[in-house]
Design a protein around this motif. Sequence first.
Motif, short mmCIF file in Angstrom:
data_model
loop_
_atom_site.label_atom_id
_atom_site.label_comp_id
_atom_site.label_asym_id
_atom_site.label_seq_id
_atom_site.Cartn_x
_atom_site.Cartn_y
_atom_site.Cartn_z
N ALA A 1 0.53 -1.09 -0.10
CA ALA A 1 -0.36 -0.06 -0.14
C ALA A 1 0.92 1.19 -0.15
CB ALA A 1 -1.10 -0.15 1.02
N VAL A 2 2.28 1.03 0.85
CA VAL A 2 3.09 2.51 0.87
C VAL A 2 3.46 2.73 -0.19
CG1 VAL A 2 4.89 3.08 1.75
CG2 VAL A 2 3.20 2.57 3.50
N ARG A 3 3.71 1.38 -1.41
CA ARG A 3 4.47 1.41 -2.96
C ARG A 3 3.37 1.86 -3.42
NH1 ARG A 3 6.17 -2.99 -2.91
NH2 ARG A 3 4.36 -4.38 -3.82
N ARG B 1 14.13 5.04 -1.37
CA ARG B 1 13.19 6.24 -2.08
C ARG B 1 13.79 7.61 -2.25
NH1 ARG B 1 9.93 2.62 -1.45
NH2 ARG B 1 8.90 2.47 -3.18
N GLY B 2 14.68 7.83 -1.10
CA GLY B 2 15.50 9.02 -1.11
C GLY B 2 14.45 10.08 -1.25
N ILE B 3 13.09 10.08 -0.46
CA ILE B 3 12.74 10.93 -0.51
C ILE B 3 12.84 12.04 1.89
CG2 ILE B 3 10.26 12.12 0.07
CD1 ILE B 3 9.54 9.13 -1.94
N PRO B 4 13.29 13.22 1.21
CA PRO B 4 13.57 13.88 2.42
C PRO B 4 12.84 13.57 3.28
CG PRO B 4 14.57 15.18 1.11
CD PRO B 4 13.20 13.90 0.59
N LEU B 5 12.46 13.43 3.97
CA LEU B 5 11.06 13.41 5.99
C LEU B 5 11.55 14.14 6.76
CD1 LEU B 5 8.51 11.94 6.31
CD2 LEU B 5 10.09 9.85 7.32
#
Length: 424
Positions: free
Chosen positions: A115-117, A146-150
Amino acid sequence: MLPLRYLYTLLMYLATPVIVLRLLTRGIRYGSYHQRWPERFGLFPAPGLNGSLWVHAVSVGEVNAAEPLIKALRLAYPHAPLVITTVTPTGSERVRQLFGDSVFHVYLPYDLPFAVRRFLLRVRPRLAVIVETEIWPNLYFACRRRGIPLMIVNARLSERSMRGYRPARGLVRAALRCVSLVAAQSRTDAARYRVLGAPAERVVVSGNLKFDMPVPAQAKVDGEAMRDRWGRLRPVWMAASTHEGEELAVLEAHLEVLQRLPDALLLLAPRHPDRFRLVEHLVRNLGFTAGTRSADRVPAAAHQVFVIDAMGELMPFFAASDLAFVGGSLVPIGGHNVLEPASLSRPVLVGPHTFNFDDITQTLVREGGAVRIESGDRLGAAVQQLLRDAPTLGQMGRCAHDVFASEQGAVQRVMTLVDRMLQE
C-alpha cells in the motif's frame, strides 16, 4: 532489527481482516467514506503528479495546526503540487473546507508495504512532512529507500506516547533514523524524541505551529453579531471538544451556574460528529431549553444550552463567549487546543489531563490566562466565579492573548528548515 520489522509487517497483514471490517463500519457511520476506503490500501487513480510536497495531518486538530504551514508552502513553491493526507473523515472534510481543490487530498495508506509503495508511486513526493506524531516504520523505510527527505514538524511526544512505543523501541528507533529532521514544539518534546531514538543532530526546537494559526476576522464579526442578538450582558461560557464522560459534568456545572446566573448560556461542542445527536438528547433529557447549530444556526435568548453540531466552526462561538472550557481534559484524553480561545483573548479552563498540550497549558496557567480545575465537580464553581467577576475575566483574556502572541513565529522557522531541506 530486520526480524522485528518482519514481525511487525506480518502482524499488520494478519490485522488486515479486522482493518477491513473497521473500514466497513466507519463507512456506515460516515456515509460516503466506504467509497474511499481503497485509498487506505494505495488504490486511487494516479493524479499525474511529480515532485509534490506531501503533508500528512492525521485529523482535524493536525490539519488546523498545519494550515499556516500549508499556506506558506503554497506561497513559497507555487508550482509544486501539494498533497495532503489524513486518516479520519473529519480531517478530510476539514482539508476540503480550508483548501478545496487547490490541493490533492487522499487518505494515508495503512502501513503495509504494497500500500505504501502504491501511494508513493502515485503522488511522487519531493518532500514528506509529517505533522505532530505519526511514526509508521514501513512508510519511513520506504521514503528513505526512495531518497525522499522526511520531516516531522510541530513534533510532540507525551510521556504516555513514549510508554506506548516501548514494546517496539528498537523498531521505532530504526524508523526515526530514516527521518531527516525533527522540528519539535518544545525542548521537552525534543528531548523525548532523542530518548526514543532520533539522532540528536537531527532534532531542533521550532515552536508550535498552532501559535501561527490565522485568527479569522469574520469569526470576530460573527461573534459580535451573536452577542448583539442575545444581549451583550448575558453571561456565556463554552465547553469545546468534549468527550464521553465530560458532557454530563459540563451540564451539571451549568445547572450550578444557572442557580446564580439564571440567564447564562452554555455553548457545547462535542469533539466527534458521531456523538452530536447523543449529546443533544442528553441536554434535552436533562430539561434544558436547547438549540443546535444544524437546526437553529445561532442561539436565541430562550436557549439555556446550544449544541454546536458542526465541524470547523468553533472560532465564532469562542469569540461570542466570556470564557471557554477546553475538553479532553476531565478524562484522560490529554486535552485539546487551548490556543483557539487564547487567540481571541478568552480565558481558559482545563481539567487535570492536559498532556497533549502540556507546555502550552502550563504556560497559560502560569501567566494567568488559564485556570486548572482538579475534577468535574469543581467546574461549576469555577465558571460561576469567573462569570461574576468581569475585571478578572478581562485580565485573564489579555494574559491568554499575550501568551499566544509571544510564541508566534514557528511557521517561518519551519519554512527555513524546509527551504534548506529542498536545497540539499
